[in-house]
Design a protein around this motif. Structure first.
Motif, PDB file in Angstrom:
ATOM      1  N   PRO A 163       0.680  -1.206  -0.109  1.00  0.00           N
ATOM      2  CA  PRO A 163      -0.143  -0.129   0.094  1.00  0.00           C
ATOM      3  C   PRO A 163       0.948   1.075   0.079  1.00  0.00           C
ATOM      4  N   ILE A 164       0.555   2.219  -0.619  1.00  0.00           N
ATOM      5  CA  ILE A 164       1.106   3.657  -0.793  1.00  0.00           C
ATOM      6  C   ILE A 164       0.541   4.280   0.449  1.00  0.00           C
ATOM      7  N   GLU A 165       1.243   4.123   1.572  1.00  0.00           N
ATOM      8  CA  GLU A 165       0.746   4.941   2.646  1.00  0.00           C
ATOM      9  C   GLU A 165       1.372   6.175   2.868  1.00  0.00           C
ATOM     10  N   LYS A 166       2.806   6.057   2.488  1.00  0.00           N
ATOM     11  CA  LYS A 166       3.748   7.211   2.643  1.00  0.00           C
ATOM     12  C   LYS A 166       4.248   7.478   1.243  1.00  0.00           C
ATOM     13  N   MET A 167       4.863   8.638   0.864  1.00  0.00           N
ATOM     14  CA  MET A 167       5.284   8.853  -0.380  1.00  0.00           C
ATOM     15  C   MET A 167       6.635   8.019  -0.616  1.00  0.00           C
ATOM     16  N   SER A 168       7.289   7.558   0.585  1.00  0.00           N
ATOM     17  CA  SER A 168       8.295   6.772   0.277  1.00  0.00           C
ATOM     18  C   SER A 168       8.125   5.209  -0.119  1.00  0.00           C
ATOM     19  N   ASP A 169       6.803   4.974   0.112  1.00  0.00           N
ATOM     20  CA  ASP A 169       6.286   3.618  -0.478  1.00  0.00           C
ATOM     21  C   ASP A 169       6.587   3.556  -1.938  1.00  0.00           C
ATOM     22  N   SER A 224     -11.723  -2.272 -16.138  1.00  0.00           N
ATOM     23  CA  SER A 224     -10.430  -2.866 -17.021  1.00  0.00           C
ATOM     24  C   SER A 224      -9.996  -4.090 -16.263  1.00  0.00           C
ATOM     25  N   LYS A 225     -10.739  -4.576 -14.978  1.00  0.00           N
ATOM     26  CA  LYS A 225     -10.337  -5.603 -14.176  1.00  0.00           C
ATOM     27  C   LYS A 225      -8.857  -5.708 -13.499  1.00  0.00           C
ATOM     28  N   PHE A 226      -8.503  -4.406 -13.325  1.00  0.00           N
ATOM     29  CA  PHE A 226      -6.976  -4.398 -12.729  1.00  0.00           C
ATOM     30  C   PHE A 226      -7.193  -5.074 -11.534  1.00  0.00           C
ATOM     31  N   TYR A 227      -8.318  -5.237 -10.635  1.00  0.00           N
ATOM     32  CA  TYR A 227      -8.505  -5.824  -9.387  1.00  0.00           C
ATOM     33  C   TYR A 227      -8.005  -7.286  -9.454  1.00  0.00           C
ATOM     34  N   GLU A 228      -8.033  -8.152 -10.550  1.00  0.00           N
ATOM     35  CA  GLU A 228      -7.355  -9.256 -10.772  1.00  0.00           C
ATOM     36  C   GLU A 228      -6.007  -9.447 -10.621  1.00  0.00           C
ATOM     37  N   VAL A 229      -5.239  -8.283 -10.897  1.00  0.00           N
ATOM     38  CA  VAL A 229      -3.849  -8.634 -11.089  1.00  0.00           C
ATOM     39  C   VAL A 229      -3.171  -7.121 -10.072  1.00  0.00           C
ATOM     40  N   GLN A 230      -3.813  -6.714  -9.156  1.00  0.00           N
ATOM     41  CA  GLN A 230      -3.413  -5.747  -8.369  1.00  0.00           C
ATOM     42  C   GLN A 230      -3.972  -5.849  -6.951  1.00  0.00           C
ATOM     43  N   LYS A 231      -3.141  -5.877  -6.004  1.00  0.00           N
ATOM     44  CA  LYS A 231      -3.504  -6.099  -4.462  1.00  0.00           C
ATOM     45  C   LYS A 231      -4.220  -4.763  -3.710  1.00  0.00           C
ATOM     46  N   TYR A 232      -3.198  -3.605  -4.035  1.00  0.00           N
ATOM     47  CA  TYR A 232      -3.376  -2.537  -3.589  1.00  0.00           C
ATOM     48  C   TYR A 232      -4.031  -1.413  -4.203  1.00  0.00           C
ATOM     49  N   LEU A 233      -4.869  -0.594  -3.545  1.00  0.00           N
ATOM     50  CA  LEU A 233      -5.471   0.801  -4.052  1.00  0.00           C
ATOM     51  C   LEU A 233      -5.240   1.614  -3.145  1.00  0.00           C
ATOM     52  N   SER A 234      -4.534   2.825  -3.241  1.00  0.00           N
ATOM     53  CA  SER A 234      -4.170   3.856  -2.507  1.00  0.00           C
ATOM     54  C   SER A 234      -4.812   5.153  -3.229  1.00  0.00           C
ATOM     55  N   PHE A 288     -17.088  -2.658  -4.806  1.00  0.00           N
ATOM     56  CA  PHE A 288     -16.916  -3.727  -5.769  1.00  0.00           C
ATOM     57  C   PHE A 288     -15.348  -4.130  -5.565  1.00  0.00           C
ATOM     58  N   LEU A 289     -14.287  -3.149  -5.637  1.00  0.00           N
ATOM     59  CA  LEU A 289     -13.059  -3.551  -5.672  1.00  0.00           C
ATOM     60  C   LEU A 289     -12.650  -4.074  -4.350  1.00  0.00           C
ATOM     61  N   LYS A 290     -13.306  -3.585  -3.422  1.00  0.00           N
ATOM     62  CA  LYS A 290     -13.238  -4.223  -1.932  1.00  0.00           C
ATOM     63  C   LYS A 290     -13.581  -5.925  -1.695  1.00  0.00           C
ATOM     64  N   GLU A 291     -14.855  -5.896  -2.253  1.00  0.00           N
ATOM     65  CA  GLU A 291     -15.302  -7.167  -2.363  1.00  0.00           C
ATOM     66  C   GLU A 291     -14.399  -8.262  -3.287  1.00  0.00           C
ATOM     67  N   HIS A 292     -13.619  -7.660  -4.153  1.00  0.00           N
ATOM     68  CA  HIS A 292     -12.913  -8.491  -5.037  1.00  0.00           C
ATOM     69  C   HIS A 292     -11.267  -8.715  -4.421  1.00  0.00           C
ATOM     70  N   GLY A 293     -11.365  -8.310  -3.426  1.00  0.00           N
ATOM     71  CA  GLY A 293     -10.045  -8.525  -2.640  1.00  0.00           C
ATOM     72  C   GLY A 293      -8.965  -7.438  -2.620  1.00  0.00           C
ATOM     73  N   MET A 294      -9.471  -6.194  -3.286  1.00  0.00           N
ATOM     74  CA  MET A 294      -8.246  -5.188  -3.014  1.00  0.00           C
ATOM     75  C   MET A 294      -8.168  -4.519  -1.616  1.00  0.00           C
ATOM     76  N   GLU A 295      -7.205  -4.313  -1.407  1.00  0.00           N
ATOM     77  CA  GLU A 295      -6.979  -3.675   0.001  1.00  0.00           C
ATOM     78  C   GLU A 295      -6.836  -2.069  -0.298  1.00  0.00           C
ATOM     79  N   ILE A 296      -7.736  -1.407   0.197  1.00  0.00           N
ATOM     80  CA  ILE A 296      -7.829   0.005  -0.043  1.00  0.00           C
ATOM     81  C   ILE A 296      -7.429   0.943   1.055  1.00  0.00           C
ATOM     82  N   ASN A 297      -6.606   1.711   0.689  1.00  0.00           N
ATOM     83  CA  ASN A 297      -6.060   2.775   1.893  1.00  0.00           C
ATOM     84  C   ASN A 297      -6.166   4.213   1.408  1.00  0.00           C
ATOM     85  N   GLU A 298      -6.482   5.097   2.638  1.00  0.00           N
ATOM     86  CA  GLU A 298      -6.404   6.493   2.316  1.00  0.00           C
ATOM     87  C   GLU A 298      -4.806   6.818   2.736  1.00  0.00           C
ATOM     88  N   VAL A 299      -4.418   8.095   2.203  1.00  0.00           N
ATOM     89  CA  VAL A 299      -3.173   8.542   2.445  1.00  0.00           C
ATOM     90  C   VAL A 299      -3.055   9.724   3.356  1.00  0.00           C
TER      91      VAL A 299
END
Ligand code: TK8
Length: 339
Positions: A163-169, A224-234, A288-299
């Motif tokens: 997850p991109i929580e900090k810029m340094s991530d 575009s179904k990126f949730y199939e190939v991406q875990k983290y959404l920031s 939808f993205l959450k249900e399909h396994g993406m981990e979503i974080n705020e910054v």
């Protein structure tokens, strides 16, 4: 006399109520026209739905004379390939990113400036006002007619590493960016390993791990179904991206005034349809993205502040590219939109 006037008035009022334009298909001088309309996202996306709506409006307003065929999934080519096909007259219409137009007109790059708008409604005002229109008009010299702006939306980052929580991530994350120098500079300055690539190649690049991540609005990440190939959404919301509906200038020049008015009306109707759909869909897309396994974080705000600082430095370097006039006009338009 009185009766006729009344009749005319009623017809006009009816036209308004039905959302029919000033041009009535029966009275107007309209020829049969075949129009190929290309776009990059899947058919099952807000881009596809609005393209279908445009097809329908063009048919309705022209009494069936304008036969628009929509081609999704970049089947007519990537955004840049389609832009060139329009300029060359080999394709009539498309919708795509404004960002990839900078090779044709640098001034289009204003919409790429990070953290420009506070809200989508503010963006609407600037895009649909005289400033946004000026940027559309500028394209005519390059062989393109910019009709309207649709909404892609506020862009967020996804990746398969962390997850991109900090810029340094972002350090060392191999991040696909659009083919646009500002994006390249922006993400490099934030520490990512930015790689320009067309959208049509992106899914495969994410799937094969040729790149670790990308950035796009949540609706595009979903369709575009990126949730199939991406875990983290920031949720960085770093840029508000419009889409632009373009027509080949050589095709536009063949149309008479009645026909041009129909095209404009259908384009404006499609814009209103698309923005409404986009805003309704973004809320659903997050769930939808959450249900399909993406981990979503705020910054965190202090980390966003660091990103804004990097962005400000990149914006500085853009002044010479975009031109001071273009930037002054933009600032004035944003100030007016805030009132
Ligand atoms: C679709 C693209 C896409 C854009 C990108 O053709 O390339 O990331 O956001 O919407 O225009």
């Amino acid at each position: 006399m009185k009766k006729t006037m009344l009749k005319t008035l009623t017809a006009a009022a009816l036209g308004l109520a039905l959302g029919v334009s000033a041009v009535s298909a029966s009275a107007a001088d309209i020829s049969t026209r075949l129009i190929r309309f290309g776009y990059g996202l899947n058919q099952d996306s807000k881009q596809g739905r609005a393209a279908d709506y445009f097809v329908q409006r063009m048919s309705e307003l022209s009494g069936g004379k304008f036969k628009v065929k929509a081609f999704g999934g970049a089947s007519l080519g990537s955004d840049i390939q389609m832009q060139n096909a329009l300029i060359g007259g080999a394709q009539e219409m498309m919708v795509g990113s404004t960002s990839t137009l900078v090779g044709i007109d640098k001034r289009m790059g204003v919409w790429d400036l990070p953290f420009l708008f506070d809200s989508a409604e503010q963006a609407d005002k600037v895009l649909d006002g005289p400033y946004g229109q000026k940027l559309l008009d500028n394209l005519q010299d390059q062989g393109l007619v910019g009709l309207v702006y649709w909404e892609n939306g506020f862009r967020n980052m996804t990746n398969s590493k962390r997850p991109i929580e900090k810029m340094s991530d972002m350090d060392g994350v191999k991040l696909r960016v659009m083919q646009n120098p500002m994006y390249l500079d922006l993400f490099k300055s934030m520490g990512a390993n930015a790689v320009p690539m067309s959208f049509s190649e992106l899914f495969t690049a994410l799937e094969t791990k040729a790149v670790d991540g990308q950035e796009n609005p949540v609706t595009t990440i979903e369709s575009s179904k990126f949730y199939e190939v991406q875990k983290y959404l920031s949720l960085t919301q770093h840029v508000y991206s419009p889409w632009i509906v373009l027509m080949s200038k050589s095709f536009w020049d063949k149309l008479n005034d009645d026909e041009k008015a129909i095209v404009m009306q259908a384009a404006r109707d499609s814009r209103d349809f698309e923005r409404k759909d986009s805003r309704e869909q973004s809320v659903k897309a997050m769930a939808f993205l959450k249900e399909h396994g993406m981990e979503i974080n705020e910054v965190a705000p202090e980390e966003l502040a660091k990103m804004r600082e990097k962005a400000a430095a990149v914006i500085q370097t853009q002044a010479s590219v975009l031109g001071q006039d273009t930037l002054d006009g933009l600032n004035a338009a944003i100030a007016a939109a805030k009132q």
